[in-house]
Design a protein around this motif. Sequence first.
Motif, short mmCIF file in Angstrom:
data_model
loop_
_atom_site.label_atom_id
_atom_site.label_comp_id
_atom_site.label_asym_id
_atom_site.label_seq_id
_atom_site.Cartn_x
_atom_site.Cartn_y
_atom_site.Cartn_z
N GLY A 2 -0.55 -1.99 10.88
CA GLY A 2 0.61 -1.89 10.32
C GLY A 2 0.26 -1.78 8.77
N GLY A 3 -0.45 -2.29 8.05
CA GLY A 3 -1.05 -2.25 7.18
C GLY A 3 -1.37 -3.42 6.46
N HIS A 16 -11.18 -3.28 7.75
CA HIS A 16 -9.23 -2.89 6.53
C HIS A 16 -8.57 -3.97 7.16
CE1 HIS A 16 -10.33 1.34 5.94
NE2 HIS A 16 -11.43 1.45 6.56
N ASP A 40 1.28 -1.68 0.12
CA ASP A 40 -0.41 -0.05 0.03
C ASP A 40 0.73 0.88 -0.07
OD1 ASP A 40 -2.10 2.21 0.17
OD2 ASP A 40 -2.93 0.99 2.14
N ARG A 41 0.61 1.88 -0.90
CA ARG A 41 1.90 3.13 -0.88
C ARG A 41 0.67 4.17 0.36
NH1 ARG A 41 0.36 5.39 -6.89
NH2 ARG A 41 -1.47 5.07 -6.73
N GLN A 42 -0.17 4.04 1.01
CA GLN A 42 0.18 4.66 2.07
C GLN A 42 0.66 4.55 2.95
OE1 GLN A 42 -1.80 7.46 1.53
NE2 GLN A 42 -2.36 7.14 -0.91
N THR A 43 1.68 3.19 3.40
CA THR A 43 2.49 3.10 4.34
C THR A 43 4.26 2.52 3.74
OG1 THR A 43 1.80 0.21 3.73
CG2 THR A 43 0.91 1.33 5.15
N ALA A 44 4.65 2.47 4.46
CA ALA A 44 5.87 2.14 4.29
C ALA A 44 5.88 0.83 4.10
CB ALA A 44 6.57 2.55 5.32
N LEU A 45 5.11 -0.66 4.46
CA LEU A 45 5.55 -1.70 4.48
C LEU A 45 5.36 -2.25 2.77
CD1 LEU A 45 6.62 -4.23 6.56
CD2 LEU A 45 3.95 -5.12 6.31
N ARG A 46 6.14 -3.13 2.42
CA ARG A 46 6.17 -3.41 1.42
C ARG A 46 6.78 -5.28 0.99
NH1 ARG A 46 4.51 0.81 0.96
NH2 ARG A 46 5.41 2.26 -0.18
N GLU A 50 10.67 -2.14 4.19
CA GLU A 50 10.62 -1.10 4.27
C GLU A 50 10.83 0.49 3.73
OE1 GLU A 50 9.93 1.21 8.61
OE2 GLU A 50 10.89 -0.39 8.66
N SER A 84 -10.25 -4.37 12.00
CA SER A 84 -8.58 -3.68 10.89
C SER A 84 -7.71 -4.44 11.40
CB SER A 84 -8.31 -2.05 11.16
OG SER A 84 -7.22 -1.77 10.79
#
Length: 460
Positions: A360-361, A327, A243-249, A268, A357
């Motif tokens: 951490g996304g 979410h 998610d581009r709204q969070t830093a996690l990849r 991250e 939810s």
Amino acid sequence: MATRRPAPPAFVCTECGWTTAKWVGRCGECQQWGTVQEKVSSGFARQTDAVAPAAHRTARPITQITTADAPRRTSGVGEFDRVLGGGIVPGAAILLSGEPGVGKSTLLLEVAAATARAGRRVLYASAEESPAQVRLRAERTGALHDELFLASETDLATILGHIDEVKPELVIVDSVQTVASGLIDGAAGQPSQVREVAATLIRVAKDRGLPVIIVGHVTKDGQVAGPRVLEHLVDVVCHFEGDRQTALRFIRALKNRFGPTDEVGCFEMTGAGIAEVPDPSGLFLSQGAAEPGTCVAIAMEGRRALPVEVQALTIASNAPNPRRVVHGLDSSRVAMVLAILERRAGIETSKLDVYVSTVGGVRFTEPAADLAIAIAVAGSIRHVSVPRTIAAVGELSLAGEIRPVTQSAQRRSEAARLGYQQVLDDRSKNLRTALGDVRSHAKSEPREGSRRREDDIPPF
């Protein structure tokens, strides 16, 4: 009046000479399969002549073929090597896909810099950005090195010329949809162009033992853009998501001819570029004290077992249709869990607004989250805090039973390593029993306007 002569037959059998006006799989005369071929203007059937293979390409017994000449080479990024199966194989064609802006170019620039720092020359062919743009990002992420060569080209022949001149040990093409070949009509990005560019790069990779990483765009539904044959041509297909709204990849291997496809790499995004997260166990947990409406579940990301905290908030509603906001979880499964809670556990949810939810996304959509969702919602309604020493893993059936989930032993082992003393799973048999086990270890929160007493623990 002259009559029109019939058109001559267009197909002929190469064995007996039988002719026909349309192609058939079996000859109508000798009854052999696959001998009917198309005729050309000379009247002879079109066929391919046999060519003797080169000496180094002669077929050999499989027992005489070794893999010692194709050792894996580390990319310098441990999480990327994990997904590839231990490193990059010489001659491998790797396709990296992902949504725009997720960080594909940043990741590959880090891979290129790490490979260059290891003493291996890298050619980074950027067909979307100018050299100055790539240089600015390299300065920001610390990816500058003399063995990293940069070229901004959209013509396939020119990129091949750069390969001959630079003689790299790794080639990165960003991206295949923006490179065009002069041998094919049409603009860059069309299926014929994408197929030709990819096939040429793969042929160069195989002939020279040169690993090639190709960046591919994705469509709105998340599929690799261009022809689907592109996925079949390459050796490895990796998908970079987040998610581009969070830093996690996350990076996942959807196809891997050299290793497993169930590994996941975690990264991250930071101000200095992209950073590896070797142990992401603390990213999806809240740091405060246990509150009502929270429960920890053990999710599986590839071969990794990760603790994920599920949070629920319930509020009384007078609306005819209470709200259900979800979410990071499967909304249909959350609705099913709410129905099971009300029907099988006697906890009314139909008159409440429910918000569920993850922390951490992270997306946790597997059925193993059912039990944690139920405990979190029940804790929010009954004002009961689940201790930090309890984790829940299990799938709920419509009858209220707790069903086992995949890799349950690995989930319990990871929970024990992280300090969870009790794991609620299918050994509790049903939802009522699991809620009773939680209540025996939980603490209740005092309701507004009253003092907390030991006997004021509301029934679960």
